[in-house]
Design a protein around this motif. Structure first.
Motif, PDB file in Angstrom:
ATOM      1  N   LEU A 382       3.308   2.571  -8.713  1.00 29.29           N
ATOM      2  CA  LEU A 382       3.101   3.036  -7.342  1.00 29.29           C
ATOM      3  C   LEU A 382       2.306   2.018  -6.537  1.00 29.29           C
ATOM      4  O   LEU A 382       2.543   1.830  -5.344  1.00 29.29           O
ATOM      5  CB  LEU A 382       2.371   4.385  -7.354  1.00 29.29           C
ATOM      6  N   TRP A 391      -2.372   0.921   2.628  1.00 25.81           N
ATOM      7  CA  TRP A 391      -3.074   2.186   2.364  1.00 25.81           C
ATOM      8  C   TRP A 391      -4.542   2.098   2.748  1.00 25.81           C
ATOM      9  O   TRP A 391      -5.203   3.126   2.969  1.00 25.81           O
ATOM     10  CB  TRP A 391      -2.924   2.599   0.902  1.00 25.81           C
ATOM     11  N   ASP A 424      -3.477   7.851  -5.877  1.00 28.06           N
ATOM     12  CA  ASP A 424      -2.034   7.947  -5.679  1.00 28.06           C
ATOM     13  C   ASP A 424      -1.693   8.751  -4.429  1.00 28.06           C
ATOM     14  O   ASP A 424      -0.713   8.443  -3.732  1.00 28.06           O
ATOM     15  CB  ASP A 424      -1.383   8.594  -6.905  1.00 28.06           C
ATOM     16  N   GLU A 425      -2.482   9.799  -4.138  1.00 26.74           N
ATOM     17  CA  GLU A 425      -2.197  10.616  -2.962  1.00 26.74           C
ATOM     18  C   GLU A 425      -2.317   9.796  -1.671  1.00 26.74           C
ATOM     19  O   GLU A 425      -1.588  10.013  -0.713  1.00 26.74           O
ATOM     20  CB  GLU A 425      -3.172  11.805  -2.910  1.00 26.74           C
ATOM     21  N   LEU A 428       0.845   7.763  -1.533  1.00 23.22           N
ATOM     22  CA  LEU A 428       2.029   8.578  -1.254  1.00 23.22           C
ATOM     23  C   LEU A 428       2.158   8.886   0.235  1.00 23.22           C
ATOM     24  O   LEU A 428       3.270   9.086   0.733  1.00 23.22           O
ATOM     25  CB  LEU A 428       1.962   9.877  -2.065  1.00 23.22           C
ATOM     26  N   ILE A 431       4.080   6.040   1.619  1.00 24.89           N
ATOM     27  CA  ILE A 431       5.489   6.113   1.219  1.00 24.89           C
ATOM     28  C   ILE A 431       6.214   7.210   1.999  1.00 24.89           C
ATOM     29  O   ILE A 431       7.361   7.044   2.425  1.00 24.89           O
ATOM     30  CB  ILE A 431       5.597   6.341  -0.291  1.00 24.89           C
ATOM     31  N   ALA A 432       5.536   8.353   2.219  1.00 29.72           N
ATOM     32  CA  ALA A 432       6.153   9.437   2.985  1.00 29.72           C
ATOM     33  C   ALA A 432       6.407   9.017   4.432  1.00 29.72           C
ATOM     34  O   ALA A 432       7.441   9.348   5.018  1.00 29.72           O
ATOM     35  CB  ALA A 432       5.253  10.677   2.939  1.00 29.72           C
TER      36      ALA A 432
END
Length: 498
Positions: A382, A391, A424-425, A428, A431-432
């Motif tokens: 990831l 991020w 990771d959240e 993500l 990515i979303a």
């Protein structure tokens, strides 16, 4: 005067909301309308409205610092002094002269009886000490007066402007043998002989400067201003030192000595820059510099080599300490199976500069094992999909880290533990957002393709499922004319609405 800071400019805009600003012709400007420019990474300033027709010549104003409008503040103060003493007269600012003196170099206070007062705001126009008395001449605080005049006159009136909020405050001073005393315009008066200040009530019985048989550099209570000649010399001297040009530096030091040998006052910064350049030359007396074809430094000897060796040793020690810290974090990340952090730490260790402390065999094996564990399988992938700078710009929903802050976990001893690769959240979310952006792009492309229109044949096929009321062509059969009849289109549209 426009504030330089963004927060002060906001208050300035609210205070003068609804008012306009123009490039003043009394400042040497073009007379066009101005707007305020707000910046957070540099000073705020006025700017001209864009000339859409590009028919007007560019603005010729060059002086844009806080002192460029001092002659207007002095003019306003002189007019207030006339009104306060109920005297008839007017105040006039000079226009650019034949010697290209800046506008406002001289401010003249003309009285009704033919007398007056001449205020010199800079050294562009020389005061006439021979035909005018000292009471009728006022010079700016930074304007130098020749020594012969100072040895003859008992006093010299001076004027200066100090910043006060968004305005400038005018002060009038009298320079005597005791120094310069400053007063507000309200404390001064205009008499038959000229300007009168409280300092004249107790005037010393000797001139400002005593006669001397040796050359003497003039001194004033105000520091000497940096002239364009001195500023250009300082810039050339700094450029020569930065380019390691020893020959040019030696020549510029001689130019500094010529300026410092003059009788006029020079800024102290010139003497300081000259001494620093001479010390720089002494340090490089035993230094040899070699350059390759690409202009890069190849070798240093003498003091330069010693300084370079000390710099490299310092960087090597810092790299060894940083590597030790990264290895400790890498061990904890492997134990907690934070493989994203492991990959980030391995990259950080590989990018460290060379260290004078070599890796031990145990550390080498440990790094090999960490690389094999994360790069041999599909762990921590990831972090490979989202770059750190992506991020790092957003918040983390797991540890509540704000944009620009690292993610943290609670360590075994209760202390916060930095999460090098981020939660990771947090990744993500990026990515979303990419997925949503891709979906919007696909929808936009589909809509663009649909909006391009259709041909006559496409329209005919779209209405072929209804019977034509004009030529009685059954459903599925084309009309007797190319395309379709208008009535068949209307019937197909009405059925589509139902």
């Amino acid at each position: 005067m426009l504030p330089l800071e963004a927060i002060e400019l906001d208050a300035f805009r609210k205070q003068y909301e609804g008012q306009t600003f123009w490039c003043g012709s009394w400042l040497g400007g073009c007379g066009r309308q101005l707007t305020t420019k707000l910046y957070v990474d540099r000073v705020c300033h006025f700017a001209h409205h864009p000339d859409l027709d590009a028919t007007r010549p560019p603005c010729a104003r060059r002086a844009r610092d806080v002192t460029s409008a001092d002659h207007l503040y002095v003019k306003a103060a002189a007019e207030r002094l006339l009104r306060a003493q109920e005297m008839s007269g007017k105040v006039v600012c000079s226009q650019p002269g034949p010697e290209l003196a800046p506008p406002g170099s001289v401010v003249q206070l003309r009285l009704g009886d033919g007398a007056g007062l001449t205020i010199h705001m800079n050294a562009a126009v020389r005061p006439d000490w021979d035909t005018q008395t000292a009471a009728r001449i006022v010079v700016e605080a930074g304007v130098l007066v020749d020594r012969a005049t100072l040895q003859r006159l008992p006093y010299v009136h001076r004027i200066r402007c100090d910043s006060q909020g968004t305005s400038r405050r005018v002060l009038i001073g009298t320079e005597t043998a005791r120094g310069t005393e400053w007063f507000t315009p309200a404390q001064c008066s205009l008499g038959p002989a000229g300007l009168v200040t409280p300092a004249l009530d107790d005037l010393p019985n000797r001139p400002i400067a005593r006669p001397s048989g040796r050359p003497h550099a003039e001194t004033h209570d105000q520091p000497a201003r940096i002239s364009p000649e001195v500023g250009h010399l300082l810039l050339r001297l700094a450029t020569a030192r930065q380019g390691r040009d020893i020959t040019n530096t030696q020549r510029l030091i001689k130019e500094c000595d010529i300026l410092l040998g003059r009788k006029t006052s020079v800024p102290a910064v010139l003497k300081k820059a000259r001494d620093s350049a001479e010390q720089w030359l002494l340090e490089r007396s035993n230094e040899v510099v070699t350059w390759n074809r690409k202009g890069k430094l190849v070798a240093l000897t003498g003091d330069g080599a010693k300084r370079e060796a000390e710099k490299r040793a310092r960087q090597a020690r810092q790299a060894a300490e940083q590597r030790k810290e990264y290895l400790a974090e890498l061990k904890l990340a492997l134990e907690d199976e934070r493989f994203g952090d492991v990959r980030g730490l391995l990259r950080a260790i590989s990018q460290l500069p060379d260290s004078d402390v070599p890796l031990t065999r145990a550390q080498i094996d440990f790094l090999k094992g960490a690389r094999g564990r994360v790069y041999g399988g599909r762990l921590g992938k990831l972090q490979d999909q989202v770059a750190r700078k992506k991020w790092f710009q957003g918040p983390c929903p797991t540890c509540s880290a704000r944009p620009g802050q690292e993610c943290f976990d609670e360590g075994r001893d209760g202390q916060p533990l930095r999460r090098f690769g981020g939660h990771d959240e947090r990744l993500l979310l990026v990515i979303a957002s990419r997925t949503e952006a891709d979906a919007r792009k696909r929808a936009y492309r589909a809509g663009a393709e649909a909006s391009r229109g259709t041909t006559t044949e496409d329209l005919a096929r779209s209405v072929s499922h209804v019977q034509c009321p004009t030529c009685k062509a059954p459903a599925g059969q084309p009309c007797t004319v190319p395309g379709s009849h208008e009535s068949r289109f209307q019937r197909a549209q009405s059925q589509r609405r139902q």
